[in-house]
Scaffold this motif. Structure first.
Motif, PDB file in Angstrom:
ATOM      1  N   VAL A 191       0.879  -1.172   0.000  1.00 37.20           N
ATOM      2  CA  VAL A 191       0.000   0.000   0.000  1.00 37.20           C
ATOM      3  C   VAL A 191       0.916   1.222   0.000  1.00 37.20           C
ATOM      4  O   VAL A 191       1.618   1.478   0.978  1.00 37.20           O
ATOM      5  CB  VAL A 191      -0.934   0.010   1.229  1.00 37.20           C
ATOM      6  N   MET A 192       0.929   1.947  -1.099  1.00 37.96           N
ATOM      7  CA  MET A 192       1.958   2.970  -1.342  1.00 37.96           C
ATOM      8  C   MET A 192       1.372   4.383  -1.440  1.00 37.96           C
ATOM      9  O   MET A 192       0.476   4.641  -2.244  1.00 37.96           O
ATOM     10  CB  MET A 192       2.687   2.627  -2.649  1.00 37.96           C
ATOM     11  N   ASP A 193       1.901   5.292  -0.621  1.00 38.00           N
ATOM     12  CA  ASP A 193       1.552   6.707  -0.730  1.00 38.00           C
ATOM     13  C   ASP A 193       2.271   7.293  -1.944  1.00 38.00           C
ATOM     14  O   ASP A 193       3.244   6.699  -2.447  1.00 38.00           O
ATOM     15  CB  ASP A 193       1.978   7.428   0.552  1.00 38.00           C
TER      16      ASP A 193
ATOM     17  N   GLU B 297       5.749 -10.070  -9.242  1.00 32.32           N
ATOM     18  CA  GLU B 297       4.618 -10.751  -8.614  1.00 32.32           C
ATOM     19  C   GLU B 297       3.997  -9.949  -7.483  1.00 32.32           C
ATOM     20  O   GLU B 297       2.850 -10.190  -7.081  1.00 32.32           O
ATOM     21  CB  GLU B 297       5.063 -12.128  -8.096  1.00 32.32           C
ATOM     22  N   VAL B 298       4.731  -8.969  -6.944  1.00 36.00           N
ATOM     23  CA  VAL B 298       4.211  -8.132  -5.863  1.00 36.00           C
ATOM     24  C   VAL B 298       3.336  -7.030  -6.458  1.00 36.00           C
ATOM     25  O   VAL B 298       3.716  -6.378  -7.428  1.00 36.00           O
ATOM     26  CB  VAL B 298       5.359  -7.518  -5.037  1.00 36.00           C
ATOM     27  N   GLN B 299       2.156  -6.830  -5.862  1.00 38.27           N
ATOM     28  CA  GLN B 299       1.210  -5.845  -6.377  1.00 38.27           C
ATOM     29  C   GLN B 299       1.301  -4.541  -5.577  1.00 38.27           C
ATOM     30  O   GLN B 299       1.414  -4.571  -4.347  1.00 38.27           O
ATOM     31  CB  GLN B 299      -0.211  -6.392  -6.307  1.00 38.27           C
ATOM     32  N   PHE B 300       1.232  -3.421  -6.285  1.00 37.47           N
ATOM     33  CA  PHE B 300       1.300  -2.107  -5.645  1.00 37.47           C
ATOM     34  C   PHE B 300      -0.058  -1.411  -5.727  1.00 37.47           C
ATOM     35  O   PHE B 300      -0.594  -1.204  -6.816  1.00 37.47           O
ATOM     36  CB  PHE B 300       2.365  -1.241  -6.317  1.00 37.47           C
TER      37      PHE B 300
ATOM     38  N   GLY C 127       3.645   0.875 -12.817  1.00 37.95           N
ATOM     39  CA  GLY C 127       3.532  -0.526 -12.428  1.00 37.95           C
ATOM     40  C   GLY C 127       2.507  -0.812 -11.354  1.00 37.95           C
ATOM     41  O   GLY C 127       2.309  -1.965 -10.967  1.00 37.95           O
ATOM     42  N   ALA C 128       1.848   0.233 -10.838  1.00 37.49           N
ATOM     43  CA  ALA C 128       0.791   0.010  -9.853  1.00 37.49           C
ATOM     44  C   ALA C 128      -0.411  -0.642 -10.536  1.00 37.49           C
ATOM     45  O   ALA C 128      -0.647  -0.426 -11.723  1.00 37.49           O
ATOM     46  CB  ALA C 128       0.365   1.338  -9.215  1.00 37.49           C
TER      47      ALA C 128
END
Length: 210
Positions: free
Chosen positions: A52-54, A75-78, A97-98
């Motif tokens: 979970v990205m600000d 494989e990691v989701q943003f 890439g989010a």
């Protein structure tokens, strides 16, 4: 269990998010970070599924961070979680890439649902943001019904074309090959029953795109 991490410079917001996630049975918050640089140092070894990205943080922005980290672990989701109701930032986030974009004022249940959705392969987006992205184009009478027939990735490519990006630029920003871009375009053309980029854009966004 879905393993999530939070990157958020506001101490109160970050603490609240962590507390919210602790109330769920299927989401575990494994780490929190106050800035992108601290997150990047631990990302490679972290056991995590969703970040979970600000966006706006001291130093590196969330968008810059995603663009650097996503290729390292595709494989990691943003999931961008921000107060910005801004079509440009939304588009830039997706291109970096989010795969999701949520507003900070969304209730905790929306955050939970977005994390679950993005983990399962979805592209969650606050309704206000989705509407803003569509309305950011010049023509106010867009064929939104037609847009809804496309997958999230196909819509990203359509938006990129409408912004004037070339195939290689789209491939670089979405971290896919040029051939994959062409494959998506063939599917888009088939759905629209057109044979060129110009025809496709004129059908979805009737006025000239700049």
């Amino acid at each position: 269990m879905i393993y999530a991490a939070i990157v958020e410079d506001d101490d109160e917001v970050r603490s609240s998010m962590e507390e919210f996630l602790s109330t769920t049975d299927d989401i575990s918050c494994v780490a929190t970070f106050a800035n992108a640089e601290a997150f990047m140092k631990q990302f490679a070894a972290m056991n995590v599924d969703v970040i979970v990205m600000d966006i706006t943080m001291p130093g590196m922005t969330g968008i810059q961070c995603v663009s650097l980290m996503k290729p390292k672990r595709p494989e990691v989701q943003f999931l961008m979680c921000t107060s910005h109701i801004d079509a440009e930032k939304t588009f830039d986030s997706l291109c970096a890439g989010a795969t999701g974009y949520l507003l900070k004022n969304s209730p905790p249940e929306k955050l939970f649902d977005a994390i679950r959705d993005i983990y399962k392969g979805g592209s969650p987006m606050s309704s206000q943001i989705a509407r803003l992205v569509v309305n950011s184009f010049p023509d106010k009478k867009k064929n939104t019904g037609l847009l809804d027939t496309f997958t999230a990735r196909e819509q990203e490519i359509l938006y990129a074309l409408a912004k004037g990006y070339q195939y290689k630029e789209i491939a670089d920003q979405l971290f896919i090959s040029i051939e994959t871009v062409r494959t998506y375009l063939r599917k888009i053309y088939e759905k629209l029953q057109v044979h060129s980029k110009v025809e496709a854009l004129n059908k979805v966004f009737p006025k000239d795109m700049k």
